[in-house]
Write a protein that holds these residues in place. Structure first.
Motif, PDB file in Angstrom:
ATOM      1  N   GLY A 162       0.852  -1.186   0.000  1.00 27.03           N
ATOM      2  CA  GLY A 162       0.000   0.000   0.000  1.00 27.03           C
ATOM      3  C   GLY A 162       0.888   1.237   0.000  1.00 27.03           C
ATOM      4  N   ARG A 163       0.709   2.083   0.992  1.00 28.58           N
ATOM      5  CA  ARG A 163       1.521   3.295   1.042  1.00 28.58           C
ATOM      6  C   ARG A 163       2.731   3.126   1.957  1.00 28.58           C
ATOM      7  NH1 ARG A 163      -1.782   8.549   2.017  1.00 28.58           N
ATOM      8  NH2 ARG A 163       0.155   9.461   1.272  1.00 28.58           N
ATOM      9  N   ARG A 164       3.050   1.892   2.299  1.00 30.47           N
ATOM     10  CA  ARG A 164       4.194   1.678   3.191  1.00 30.47           C
ATOM     11  C   ARG A 164       5.269   0.851   2.499  1.00 30.47           C
ATOM     12  NH1 ARG A 164       2.671   3.133   8.488  1.00 30.47           N
ATOM     13  NH2 ARG A 164       4.379   1.959   9.419  1.00 30.47           N
ATOM     14  N   ILE A 188       9.487   3.468  -5.275  1.00 28.04           N
ATOM     15  CA  ILE A 188       9.067   2.712  -4.084  1.00 28.04           C
ATOM     16  C   ILE A 188       9.080   3.572  -2.816  1.00 28.04           C
ATOM     17  CG2 ILE A 188      11.333   1.777  -3.423  1.00 28.04           C
ATOM     18  CD1 ILE A 188       9.922  -0.941  -2.988  1.00 28.04           C
ATOM     19  N   LEU A 189       9.831   4.685  -2.868  1.00 18.20           N
ATOM     20  CA  LEU A 189       9.900   5.565  -1.685  1.00 18.20           C
ATOM     21  C   LEU A 189       8.969   6.779  -1.811  1.00 18.20           C
ATOM     22  CD1 LEU A 189      13.762   5.587  -1.025  1.00 18.20           C
ATOM     23  CD2 LEU A 189      12.021   4.196   0.110  1.00 18.20           C
ATOM     24  N   GLN A 190       8.272   6.877  -2.911  1.00 19.90           N
ATOM     25  CA  GLN A 190       7.435   8.072  -3.114  1.00 19.90           C
ATOM     26  C   GLN A 190       6.034   7.892  -2.547  1.00 19.90           C
ATOM     27  OE1 GLN A 190       7.577   9.488  -7.194  1.00 19.90           O
ATOM     28  NE2 GLN A 190       9.798   9.189  -7.272  1.00 19.90           N
ATOM     29  N   GLY A 191       5.499   8.996  -2.046  1.00 18.82           N
ATOM     30  CA  GLY A 191       4.109   9.021  -1.578  1.00 18.82           C
ATOM     31  C   GLY A 191       3.836   8.095  -0.410  1.00 18.82           C
ATOM     32  N   LEU A 192       4.791   8.010   0.518  1.00 21.73           N
ATOM     33  CA  LEU A 192       4.607   7.107   1.654  1.00 21.73           C
ATOM     34  C   LEU A 192       3.579   7.653   2.643  1.00 21.73           C
ATOM     35  CD1 LEU A 192       8.268   5.978   2.516  1.00 21.73           C
ATOM     36  CD2 LEU A 192       6.523   4.742   1.211  1.00 21.73           C
TER      37      LEU A 192
END
Lengths: 450, 450
Positions: A162-164, A188-192
């Motif tokens: 999801g967002r993690r 993969i690190l964006q929009g966490l």
């Protein structure tokens, strides 16, 4: 501890001793000022600063927000590093239990892996469960890497849930980058999830960050600090300029560079005349984004820029991860008059949160006092430079005390750290005007109390 | 640092190694738990804890809120101490510039004066202007005291200016007591301006504080912690009882004492049977208020209390500053199985804010494993016990690692510190029910999260 050996400072003549005296006489004012600054500005999680001590001048020349040399610190520095990391964790996320460390991709460099192992030890000692997640695409399953001294590192592939960002059976509260993101900001690190704290923030990566923005912030910090201790800000601040459109492979297009080099050399010459300094001025030309000592040259005269041969031009044009250089910073060269074991040496100060936790000398026996030392052939000497950067000894004779020299290095290191804090605030994409790299609007510019 | 020498622990058999393993396996849970506790409870500015390591049991036996042995810490402990003091100052009063240190009155004890000098160095290194103000009435003008090693201390008379305590030309934001106020709460320190921070608070002084209150709080802390790491709380907690109306010069009146000693010895005997411990149980009888190792005796059988001779009774009846003892605490005796240089040794852990900053062994070659070591003839060995209390080494074999032993000492020290934080909250005169020393009402009892 007053008997610590201290490298010989060849040029330790009048001005530097006067400067040292000013700093030591102002310790209460300096520390009070720093305390108030850290109420206004959040320190980066960690950082390292390269300093150059010319005797007549002591200045930071680079500020790294993804420090890679923790293994070069003395073992004696560990307890202070752990304590500082505890403070950082308490401030950022006291409820944290799990921390994910994201290292550089080049997993075969033993020195770098020892740095990762040292970081794991520091962070684990604060009581966090620490695991290592790699951005390298070729790493598809958990891999154990053996290190010298029977140490082992388990590196695991990152996943997105999801967002993690997670590992198998490991959902971290804090993600700590030790990867400077030169190759760009990985998806993969964006929009966490905002509940998953990413440190440092993505805009600290070299695909966004610019050295010239850092030194613009440092200008301000150094100016305020110089007023506080009543010295010429130039004594702690390298002059600099910037060119945004350089093509090293097309010499004709480098008018901007030639003219900036010329102007900067003239400005340095003037300062040298004012202080009666018998050195030949020089500048350092380097990529405005990037690290690892790549794409750096020493220039004594603007004509050298036009006369670069093909090999030199290629070397300047490409840095880490194959990135092309089009933006450069031209920085006043600060000669290094410190020598360790017959090699030219520059101190590197390590900080966690707002505390100096140690440092070492970068030594290069094959390089001159006016050259970049971050190059093959360098080595590291932790010396007496462990965590004694917070113990000024006001009774020692000027120039004689290692504790005082290291305290002052710690002060300049913290000034650069404060500049980095300002830089990260101003260039936060959440603030308007930051993403296009234009000057921040005044409403997003935090004031620096003097 | 894994090669640090560690005192031989004669009885390091089964239970202590099992206990050590439990602690080391639970480092993340322990540190996480401490972080949450310090969100709920404010740590004292500083403190020291005397521990006794019996092999089968490791427990605090005294908690000092005015620690007097900073000079016994290794020089290596200084940077961590300064860093911890910086955290304390940032938390308490970031705008502070001036700190007034109020030492004990006995200004001729060189060891104590060296402690004061060391404290001045630590606090000054945080960037505070530090001056020393004495409560001694005979000190009527600023007096310079010379110390070994060319060090000098300027001690000045305290004055009152309205609701502030000051020195000539020095109005401090923070007043730090290093005087345990055994002789009562001096008028000059009462009713101060709330803007002038007095640390520790007056009710931390021995004219108000009671050891039995501290150990009641420690009971709670130890119970919660023991559940967390799944050990019997007794392994970290000395049993205790209290008598409020003892007159050592009238043996007939000491029924309470005899009966409490008897009951406590029976309880210890039971625990020893449970764990198959082949030691003779004993208790320590000591003044419920006070310090300096005065008024302390070892008792193996209740009949010894009735059989005290006149000299022994007089010795128990009067402690520091001529105070009469009528309240005593009877504490389970924890034999010390650590030896340093052939002397029985007990570790003393020093803390500033919530951080362990160092420690040393108190060693007394003339005393037995069941006796108080805080007595003439003792000496101090800083050993490898500097600031390495935050570096557990989970890979070391149980019992073999100095880092692990010291980490565990640091954990127990911090449990006692947390108990002191609870104690100071509950006995704060600002809370109802506290001034008359009755049990605090439940509304003033902060909960301890488990």
């Amino acid at each position: 501890m007053s008997t610590l050996s201290v490298p010989n400072l060849a040029a330790a003549a009048g001005p530097v001793l006067e400067f040292e005296r000013r700093i030591l006489d102002s310790v209460p004012e300096i520390e009070h000022w720093f305390r108030l600054q850290w109420l206004e500005h959040t320190p980066p999680f960690y950082g390292s600063v390269d300093l150059r001590n010319a005797g007549f001048k002591l200045a930071p020349v680079d500020m790294n927000l993804f420090p890679g040399g923790f293994n070069n610190l003395s073992d004696d520095a560990l307890p202070c590093a752990v304590q500082a990391a505890q403070v950082a964790v308490e401030r950022i996320c006291p409820d944290a239990r799990r921390l994910l460390l994201v290292p550089e991709r080049h997993t075969r460099n033993v020195h770098y892996l020892l740095n990762v192992a040292r970081l794991v030890r520091i962070l684990s000692s604060t009581g966090l469960e620490v695991r290592i997640g790699s951005l390298a695409e070729e790493l598809t399953e958990p891999t154990t890497i053996s290190l010298p001294g029977a140490e082992r590192l388990l590196v695991e592939p990152l996943h997105r849930n999801g967002r993690r960002v997670v590992l198998d059976n490991f959902d971290p509260c804090v993600v700590l980058l030790n990867n400077d993101l030169s190759a760009g900001t990985p998806e993969i690190l964006q929009g966490l999830d905002p509940d998953q704290t990413l440190l440092p923030p993505l805009h600290a990566g070299w695909s966004v960050r610019r050295k010239s923005n850092h030194f613009a912030c440092y200008d301000e910090v150094a100016g305020t600090f110089a007023r506080l201790v009543q010295v010429d800000p130039w004594m702690i601040n390298p002059l600099f300029a910037r060119c945004g459109e350089v093509d090293f492979r097309d010499t004709a297009s480098n008018e901007c560079l030639v003219s900036q080099v010329d102007q900067l050399l003239a400005a340095i010459r003037e300062k040298y005349q004012t202080y009666d300094i018998q050195q030949k001025p020089f500048v350092i030309v380097k990529a405005d984004a990037g690290t690892y000592g790549m794409g750096i040259m020493t220039v004594h005269d603007a004509s050298e820029v036009a006369a670069l041969n093909r090999k030199q031009r290629n070397k300047m044009a490409i840095v880490k991860e194959g990135l092309h250089v089009s933006e450069v910073i031209i920085q006043e060269g600060v000669p290094s008059f410190e020598k360790v074991e017959h090699g030219v040496a520059e101190p590197v100060v390590y900080m966690i949160d707002r505390y100096v936790v140690g440092g070492f000398y970068r030594v290069h026996p094959g390089r001159g006092i006016d050259e970049n030392l971050n190059a093959p052939g360098m080595h590291f000497v932790p010396l007496a430079f462990h965590c004694s950067c917070n113990l000024p000894d006001p009774r020692a004779a000027p120039g004689a005390s290692a504790l005082n020299r290291f305290y002052i290095y710690g002060v300049i290191g913290r000034l650069a750290l404060l500049a980095a804090a300002l830089e990260l605030e101003r260039w936060d994409p959440a603030n308007s005007g930051a993403t296009d790299r234009g000057a921040p609007t005044s409403s997003t510019t935090p004031a620096l109390a003097g």
